[in-house]
Design a protein around this motif. Structure first.
Motif, mmCIF file in Angstrom:
data_model
loop_
_atom_site.group_PDB
_atom_site.id
_atom_site.type_symbol
_atom_site.label_atom_id
_atom_site.label_comp_id
_atom_site.label_asym_id
_atom_site.label_seq_id
_atom_site.Cartn_x
_atom_site.Cartn_y
_atom_site.Cartn_z
ATOM 1 N N VAL A 1 -12.438 4.191 14.042
ATOM 2 C CA VAL A 1 -11.282 5.093 14.174
ATOM 3 C C VAL A 1 -9.988 4.296 14.076
ATOM 4 N N TRP A 2 -9.983 3.103 14.675
ATOM 5 C CA TRP A 2 -8.801 2.257 14.650
ATOM 6 C C TRP A 2 -8.419 1.911 13.210
ATOM 7 N N LEU A 3 -9.400 1.481 12.408
ATOM 8 C CA LEU A 3 -9.120 1.104 11.025
ATOM 9 C C LEU A 3 -8.731 2.322 10.196
ATOM 10 N N THR A 4 -9.342 3.436 10.470
ATOM 11 C CA THR A 4 -8.969 4.674 9.771
ATOM 12 C C THR A 4 -7.494 4.999 10.005
ATOM 13 N N ASN A 5 -7.073 4.881 11.256
ATOM 14 C CA ASN A 5 -5.670 5.152 11.583
ATOM 15 C C ASN A 5 -4.742 4.157 10.895
ATOM 16 N N LYS A 6 -5.165 2.875 10.834
ATOM 17 C CA LYS A 6 -4.343 1.862 10.171
ATOM 18 C C LYS A 6 -4.174 2.194 8.699
ATOM 19 N N TRP A 7 -5.248 2.590 8.037
ATOM 20 C CA TRP A 7 -5.163 2.972 6.625
ATOM 21 C C TRP A 7 -4.254 4.188 6.440
ATOM 22 N N GLU A 8 -4.436 5.180 7.274
ATOM 23 C CA GLU A 8 -3.648 6.412 7.126
ATOM 24 C C GLU A 8 -2.165 6.148 7.372
ATOM 25 N N ASP A 9 -1.842 5.329 8.377
ATOM 26 C CA ASP A 9 -0.439 4.995 8.638
ATOM 27 C C ASP A 9 0.164 4.203 7.484
ATOM 28 N N ALA A 10 -0.607 3.247 6.948
ATOM 29 C CA ALA A 10 -0.111 2.425 5.835
ATOM 30 C C ALA A 10 0.120 3.269 4.585
ATOM 31 N N ILE A 11 -0.789 4.207 4.328
ATOM 32 C CA ILE A 11 -0.649 5.073 3.145
ATOM 33 C C ILE A 11 0.561 5.996 3.304
ATOM 34 N N LYS A 12 0.759 6.522 4.515
ATOM 35 C CA LYS A 12 1.925 7.375 4.773
ATOM 36 C C LYS A 12 3.219 6.608 4.535
ATOM 37 N N GLU A 13 3.286 5.371 5.028
ATOM 38 C CA GLU A 13 4.464 4.531 4.826
ATOM 39 C C GLU A 13 4.630 4.185 3.351
ATOM 40 N N PHE A 14 3.527 3.936 2.675
ATOM 41 C CA PHE A 14 3.532 3.629 1.242
ATOM 42 C C PHE A 14 4.150 4.778 0.446
ATOM 43 N N ILE A 15 3.709 6.003 0.724
ATOM 44 C CA ILE A 15 4.226 7.175 -0.003
ATOM 45 C C ILE A 15 5.709 7.387 0.306
ATOM 46 N N SER A 16 6.098 7.245 1.581
ATOM 47 C CA SER A 16 7.498 7.441 1.967
ATOM 48 C C SER A 16 8.405 6.429 1.274
ATOM 49 N N THR A 17 8.000 5.172 1.264
ATOM 50 C CA THR A 17 8.810 4.131 0.626
ATOM 51 C C THR A 17 8.859 4.329 -0.880
ATOM 52 N N LEU A 18 7.735 4.749 -1.457
ATOM 53 C CA LEU A 18 7.693 4.994 -2.906
ATOM 54 C C LEU A 18 8.668 6.105 -3.291
ATOM 55 N N GLU A 19 8.774 7.128 -2.464
ATOM 56 C CA GLU A 19 9.709 8.229 -2.738
ATOM 57 C C GLU A 19 11.160 7.739 -2.669
ATOM 58 N N LYS A 20 11.456 6.872 -1.704
ATOM 59 C CA LYS A 20 12.814 6.318 -1.612
ATOM 60 C C LYS A 20 13.103 5.435 -2.840
ATOM 61 N N ARG A 21 12.111 4.669 -3.255
ATOM 62 C CA ARG A 21 12.299 3.831 -4.449
ATOM 63 C C ARG A 21 12.565 4.701 -5.672
ATOM 64 N N GLN A 22 11.844 5.803 -5.779
ATOM 65 C CA GLN A 22 12.045 6.707 -6.900
ATOM 66 C C GLN A 22 13.441 7.322 -6.859
ATOM 67 N N GLN A 23 13.902 7.684 -5.665
ATOM 68 C CA GLN A 23 15.251 8.243 -5.529
ATOM 69 C C GLN A 23 16.305 7.236 -5.973
ATOM 70 N N ILE A 24 16.146 5.988 -5.558
ATOM 71 C CA ILE A 24 17.110 4.956 -5.945
ATOM 72 C C ILE A 24 17.148 4.786 -7.453
ATOM 73 N N MET A 25 15.974 4.773 -8.077
ATOM 74 C CA MET A 25 15.910 4.569 -9.526
ATOM 75 C C MET A 25 16.498 5.744 -10.286
ATOM 76 N N GLU A 26 16.319 6.937 -9.757
ATOM 77 C CA GLU A 26 16.826 8.129 -10.446
ATOM 78 C C GLU A 26 18.327 8.301 -10.260
ATOM 79 N N GLU A 27 18.851 7.963 -9.084
ATOM 80 C CA GLU A 27 20.263 8.213 -8.797
ATOM 81 C C GLU A 27 21.171 7.039 -9.143
ATOM 82 N N ILE A 28 20.579 5.884 -9.440
ATOM 83 C CA ILE A 28 21.388 4.744 -9.895
ATOM 84 C C ILE A 28 20.814 4.267 -11.236
ATOM 85 N N PRO A 29 21.056 5.020 -12.284
ATOM 86 C CA PRO A 29 20.521 4.617 -13.588
ATOM 87 C C PRO A 29 21.213 3.353 -14.099
ATOM 88 N N VAL A 30 20.461 2.466 -14.687
ATOM 89 C CA VAL A 30 21.031 1.214 -15.224
ATOM 90 C C VAL A 30 20.529 0.998 -16.651
#
Length: 537
Positions: free
Chosen positions: A508-537
């Motif tokens: 259960v402990w490892l399951t929670n670690k994976w789920e928390d890491a994946i949640k953080e991964f998706i959240s950070t990926l969305e912020k990265r996508q926002q930065i790339m879309e709103e600051i075109p270079v």
């Protein structure tokens, strides 16, 4: 306060107590208190003076010392990015901050004025963002930084990034009277434009400088390093600071034919001998052909019982760390000072042939460590590649699982061609052995970002599969690779990465670690996508 101390030392009965008390800021108030002893009045005055000092004092007019903030040269970023940066500056997402700042700089945009104090404080705390933050401050941010002593790093960072090769007119004055960071900055400039002049400056003040500043001066020699620096650097091997001596060793090891290299080569030639593969019979040749095994030569290692004084001096520290034998330490440190290309020439053998010969030797691990350090110092890509091709073999990983990764290996990774890193990781990433993925986890940072789509797809598939492996373990190092992947996946795989993940674990402990890491991964990926879309270079 000094007069109160005088009164206390002389004694209240031996001095003009009233006169001294009247001189103090709170003296008149103390003398108006109800009658008491001179000693008590003295204590009251001291206590009142302490409170007085805590209350502060009236400052002279300083308005004339401030200048009006200059006009900014760039437009501010969008409100959405400003809100995101406001959030990021309050957290620890340094990589996202660096990404946003770098794109702002490339897009010619600056931070809005209300974020400047927060950004400067963030840069004070996180050194990694300073270089990216500097261009987004624009004129007002640089002006504001001069108002706070703790933000002086702005000037230091700007000085460090200044690549001009022209020597300023007041260079000599800055060198003689400047602050330490200003002196290092001007020395770096002079070193680039006129190495001989810079070296003369250092030689003239060397003995009067503190050890940490001697080290900073020595680091500037990395620019325009040549045989002309050899005599001075060789003399610094007698410096009382071990850090200075170690830096000198590193620099001297990079100068072809330096006196140190010549001494170390002569010594190393006495320690190491190589016998090429012997001619063998037909049956042995056929057996090697069938197993695709190349003939292996033989290395002979002859170590001294003791070192002379000069040899010990050249090693910086002849006493081994705990857990390493004395003679092994001598061999490792001596080899580290000899460019590895010397052995290829000396023995007319390729790096791969010499590494293969060392792999089965009783001193094999010591030989490889010494060669790895030498290859790092010399930035020898051929040897770095040969060493990592050997280290990444599955049979080596299985046999050396307790030492699957080390500081010597880590230092060499940055020399590998990116395509080679990717090939090694691709070969190992599908394997489930813990020892093997500990190798590619350390190599993956060297693959250029964003990853190409094929490699990114392979990573996602392997990681999704890894999350479904049922295990009773309490920790899985694979989880940590998500922190790298979130900044490395190409935008074409963002949608794929955000699809629902399946996690199956007995723990259960490892399951929670994976789920928390994946949640953080998706959240950070969305912020990265926002930065790339709103600051075109």
């Amino acid at each position: 306060m000094d007069r109160l101390v005088e009164l206390a030392l002389k004694g209240t009965n031996r001095t003009d107590e009233q006169g001294l008390l009247n001189e103090q800021p709170v003296g008149a108030l103390v003398t108006q208190t109800p009658a008491t002893t001179p000693a008590k009045q003295l204590l009251l005055a001291a206590g009142g003076y302490a409170i007085y000092r805590q209350a502060g004092q009236q400052l002279p007019s300083i308005a004339s010392s401030f200048t009006t903030a200059p006009e900014d040269e760039m437009p501010p970023c969008s409100p959405n990015i400003a809100r995101l940066l406001d959030e990021l500056f309050s957290g620890d997402k340094g990589a996202l901050v660096i990404l946003a700042l770098s794109r702002l700089a490339r897009a010619g945009q600056r931070l809005p004025h209300h974020l400047l104090p927060q950004a400067l404080e963030y840069g004070t705390q996180y050194h990694a963002v300073r270089e990216g933050l500097l261009p987004t401050l624009d004129q007002r941010g640089r002006w504001l930084a001069r108002m706070n002593h703790s933000w002086r790093w702005i000037e230091e960072t700007a000085a460090a990034l200044d690549t001009t090769s022209e020597i300023p007119v007041n260079a000599e004055e800055q060198w003689q009277a400047g602050q330490p960071y200003e002196r290092v900055y001007i020395l770096r400039q002079v070193r680039t434009a006129d190495p001989d002049k810079a070296r003369a400056w250092v030689e003239a003040t060397w003995k009067t400088e503190k050890a940490d500043f001697r080290l900073q001066m020595l680091k500037t020699f990395a620019s325009q390093l040549s045989i002309e620096d050899d005599p001075f650097l060789d003399a610094t091997l007698d410096d009382r600071s071990q850090a200075v001596r170690q830096e000198a060793i590193t620099l001297l090891s990079r100068i072809p034919n330096s006196a140190l290299q010549q001494r170390m080569q002569e010594r190393a030639n006495q320690l190491l001998h190589y016998l090429p593969p012997q001619q063998t019979g037909l049956l042995q040749k056929l057996a090697r052909t069938a197993t695709k095994q190349a003939p292996i030569g033989t290395l002979q290692v002859t170590l001294p019982e003791n070192l002379d004084r000069q040899w010990k001096r050249d090693l910086v520290d002849s006493k081994p760390p705990k857990g390493i034998g004395e003679r092994a330490w001598w061999l490792e440190r001596t080899l580290a000072c000899v460019a590895p290309s010397h052995w290829s020439t000396q023995f007319a053998a390729t790096p791969a042939e010499l590494i293969a010969a060392a792999s089965g030797h009783e001193w094999g691990s010591t030989l490889l460590k010494g060669w790895a350090q030498a290859a790092t110092i010399a930035a020898d890509i051929q040897w770095a590649s040969a060493l990592w091709q050997f280290w990444s073999k599955p049979e080596y990983i299985k046999e050396n699982h307790e030492n699957v990764y080390s500081s010597e290996k880590s230092a060499l990774v940055s020399l590998l061609p990116p395509a080679e890193c990717e090939a090694i990781v691709s070969r190992l990433i599908g394997n489930s052995l813990k020892e093997e993925y500990l190798v590619w986890m350390n190599l993956i940072d060297q693959i250029p970002t964003p990853w190409n789509e094929q490699f990114g797809q392979q990573y996602l598939e392997a990681t999704r599969k890894r999350a479904t492996i049922r295990t009773k373990e309490y920790f899985d190092p694979w989880i940590d690779t998500l922190e790298r992947a979130v900044y490395a996946l190409p935008p074409t795989l963002f949608a794929e990465a955000r699809k629902p993940w399946e996690v199956k674990n007995k723990s259960v402990w490892l399951t929670n670690k994976w789920e928390d890491a994946i949640k953080e991964f998706i959240s950070t990926l969305e912020k990265r996508q926002q930065i790339m879309e709103e600051i075109p270079v």
